[in-house]
Design a protein around this motif. Sequence first.
Motif, PDB file in Angstrom:
ATOM      1  N   ALA A 181       0.753  -1.126   0.123  1.00  0.00           N
ATOM      2  CA  ALA A 181       0.156  -0.078  -0.141  1.00  0.00           C
ATOM      3  C   ALA A 181       0.967   1.372  -0.086  1.00  0.00           C
ATOM      4  N   VAL A 182       1.839   1.282  -0.879  1.00  0.00           N
ATOM      5  CA  VAL A 182       2.743   2.472  -0.920  1.00  0.00           C
ATOM      6  C   VAL A 182       2.605   2.781  -2.459  1.00  0.00           C
ATOM      7  N   PRO A 183       2.823   4.199  -2.769  1.00  0.00           N
ATOM      8  CA  PRO A 183       2.859   4.596  -4.276  1.00  0.00           C
ATOM      9  C   PRO A 183       3.580   3.715  -5.105  1.00  0.00           C
ATOM     10  N   THR A 184       3.254   3.707  -6.368  1.00  0.00           N
ATOM     11  CA  THR A 184       3.766   2.861  -7.309  1.00  0.00           C
ATOM     12  C   THR A 184       5.431   3.335  -7.754  1.00  0.00           C
ATOM     13  N   GLY A 185       6.204   2.539  -7.681  1.00  0.00           N
ATOM     14  CA  GLY A 185       7.789   2.899  -7.816  1.00  0.00           C
ATOM     15  C   GLY A 185       8.516   2.926  -6.434  1.00  0.00           C
ATOM     16  N   THR A 186       7.803   2.696  -5.466  1.00  0.00           N
ATOM     17  CA  THR A 186       8.561   2.918  -4.313  1.00  0.00           C
ATOM     18  C   THR A 186       9.244   1.590  -4.353  1.00  0.00           C
ATOM     19  N   SER A 187       9.030   0.490  -4.364  1.00  0.00           N
ATOM     20  CA  SER A 187       9.785  -0.551  -4.566  1.00  0.00           C
ATOM     21  C   SER A 187      11.221  -0.468  -5.374  1.00  0.00           C
ATOM     22  N   SER A 188      11.153   0.215  -6.585  1.00  0.00           N
ATOM     23  CA  SER A 188      12.071   0.241  -7.343  1.00  0.00           C
ATOM     24  C   SER A 188      13.305   1.359  -6.821  1.00  0.00           C
ATOM     25  N   ASN A 189      12.785   2.150  -5.670  1.00  0.00           N
ATOM     26  CA  ASN A 189      13.757   2.908  -4.993  1.00  0.00           C
ATOM     27  C   ASN A 189      14.619   2.121  -4.004  1.00  0.00           C
ATOM     28  N   TYR A 190      14.094   1.190  -3.870  1.00  0.00           N
ATOM     29  CA  TYR A 190      14.711   0.038  -2.784  1.00  0.00           C
ATOM     30  C   TYR A 190      15.528  -1.238  -3.304  1.00  0.00           C
ATOM     31  N   PHE A 191      15.026  -1.642  -4.461  1.00  0.00           N
ATOM     32  CA  PHE A 191      15.606  -2.834  -5.115  1.00  0.00           C
ATOM     33  C   PHE A 191      15.941  -2.412  -6.508  1.00  0.00           C
ATOM     34  N   ALA A 192      17.171  -2.543  -6.908  1.00  0.00           N
ATOM     35  CA  ALA A 192      17.446  -2.150  -8.456  1.00  0.00           C
ATOM     36  C   ALA A 192      16.779  -3.156  -9.612  1.00  0.00           C
ATOM     37  N   ASN A 193      16.416  -4.282  -9.203  1.00  0.00           N
ATOM     38  CA  ASN A 193      15.858  -5.240 -10.030  1.00  0.00           C
ATOM     39  C   ASN A 193      14.979  -6.349  -9.312  1.00  0.00           C
ATOM     40  N   ARG A 194      14.466  -7.222  -9.961  1.00  0.00           N
ATOM     41  CA  ARG A 194      13.726  -8.398  -9.573  1.00  0.00           C
ATOM     42  C   ARG A 194      14.760  -9.402  -8.919  1.00  0.00           C
ATOM     43  N   ALA A 195      15.813  -9.533  -9.707  1.00  0.00           N
ATOM     44  CA  ALA A 195      16.807 -10.515  -9.122  1.00  0.00           C
ATOM     45  C   ALA A 195      17.350 -10.111  -7.599  1.00  0.00           C
ATOM     46  N   GLN A 196      17.450  -8.748  -7.322  1.00  0.00           N
ATOM     47  CA  GLN A 196      17.791  -8.119  -6.218  1.00  0.00           C
ATOM     48  C   GLN A 196      16.992  -8.453  -5.033  1.00  0.00           C
ATOM     49  N   LEU A 197      15.811  -8.126  -5.508  1.00  0.00           N
ATOM     50  CA  LEU A 197      14.543  -8.402  -4.657  1.00  0.00           C
ATOM     51  C   LEU A 197      14.224  -9.769  -4.198  1.00  0.00           C
ATOM     52  N   LEU A 198      14.742 -10.904  -4.928  1.00  0.00           N
ATOM     53  CA  LEU A 198      14.762 -12.210  -4.702  1.00  0.00           C
ATOM     54  C   LEU A 198      15.727 -12.603  -3.441  1.00  0.00           C
ATOM     55  N   VAL A 199      16.564 -12.028  -3.658  1.00  0.00           N
ATOM     56  CA  VAL A 199      17.884 -12.262  -2.852  1.00  0.00           C
ATOM     57  C   VAL A 199      17.623 -11.813  -1.510  1.00  0.00           C
ATOM     58  N   GLN A 200      17.139 -10.725  -1.198  1.00  0.00           N
ATOM     59  CA  GLN A 200      16.732  -9.886  -0.322  1.00  0.00           C
ATOM     60  C   GLN A 200      15.634 -10.702   0.427  1.00  0.00           C
ATOM     61  N   ILE A 201      14.766 -11.149  -0.392  1.00  0.00           N
ATOM     62  CA  ILE A 201      13.663 -11.710   0.250  1.00  0.00           C
ATOM     63  C   ILE A 201      14.082 -13.063   0.979  1.00  0.00           C
ATOM     64  N   LEU A 202      15.132 -13.819   0.314  1.00  0.00           N
ATOM     65  CA  LEU A 202      15.763 -14.908   1.084  1.00  0.00           C
ATOM     66  C   LEU A 202      16.103 -14.605   2.524  1.00  0.00           C
ATOM     67  N   HIS A 203      16.858 -13.398   2.537  1.00  0.00           N
ATOM     68  CA  HIS A 203      17.330 -13.234   3.996  1.00  0.00           C
ATOM     69  C   HIS A 203      16.357 -12.580   4.742  1.00  0.00           C
ATOM     70  N   ARG A 204      15.330 -11.959   4.198  1.00  0.00           N
ATOM     71  CA  ARG A 204      14.266 -11.567   5.030  1.00  0.00           C
ATOM     72  C   ARG A 204      13.556 -12.805   5.567  1.00  0.00           C
ATOM     73  N   THR A 205      13.273 -13.706   5.011  1.00  0.00           N
ATOM     74  CA  THR A 205      12.795 -14.972   5.607  1.00  0.00           C
ATOM     75  C   THR A 205      13.421 -15.524   6.651  1.00  0.00           C
ATOM     76  N   ARG A 206      14.827 -15.401   6.701  1.00  0.00           N
ATOM     77  CA  ARG A 206      15.427 -15.752   7.801  1.00  0.00           C
ATOM     78  C   ARG A 206      15.346 -15.075   9.085  1.00  0.00           C
ATOM     79  N   GLU A 207      15.260 -13.749   8.904  1.00  0.00           N
ATOM     80  CA  GLU A 207      14.940 -12.856   9.885  1.00  0.00           C
ATOM     81  C   GLU A 207      13.769 -13.132  10.590  1.00  0.00           C
ATOM     82  N   ARG A 208      12.546 -13.366   9.873  1.00  0.00           N
ATOM     83  CA  ARG A 208      11.259 -13.836  10.281  1.00  0.00           C
ATOM     84  C   ARG A 208      11.124 -15.079  10.759  1.00  0.00           C
TER      85      ARG A 208
END
Length: 187
Positions: free
Chosen positions: A37-64
């Motif tokens: 529920a954030v403005p469109t484009g917000t994620s692209s300010n945090y993740f350069a691309n989908r591949a980077q997002l996938l890797v960061q999801i991996l590490h976030r799952t560990r935290e959770r």
Amino acid sequence: MRQNPQRRAALLDAAIEVLAREGSRGLTLRAVDAEAAVPTGTSSNYFANRAQLLVQILHRTRERLVPDPADLVGPFDTKVLLGRLLERMRRERSVHIAMLELRLEGLRRPELQAELAAFQGAELEANVDWHLEAGLPGDRKGVVLIYLAMLGLIVDDLTAPATLEAHPVEELIETMVRRLLPQESAD
């Protein structure tokens, strides 16, 4: 790239939900923005691309999925610890399903597969070392076998629970521990 850690975590949590619900094909930066529920484009300010997002999801799952420190206070009982693991997976169902989706996506993306293999290998070794250092029964190979057995049990419990209806999970865990981690050495 933006560095607001709370916003990054919220976006990754939203990405986990999208991945668990929609699968890998449904995971887009736009879908993450909508879920968070954030403005469109917000994620692209945090993740350069989908591949980077996938890797960061991996590490976030560990935290959770890290156990509550209160659950790691001895004396330890392997059956109780495995029961708590299953409870945690059920509570964090979408996180574990997202991990399964990442495993599947890793089959199609060699760079993610390498990251996943390194991540999971380190996690497995840390868990084995913890188990042995805690003085719990079994040896290194037995702990790896418990890991593999529990992974299968968790996958069925989360994805096809009817498979296990005729087999009480608590009894399965007790049998796994007794057979794979005997109190006495098998020398």
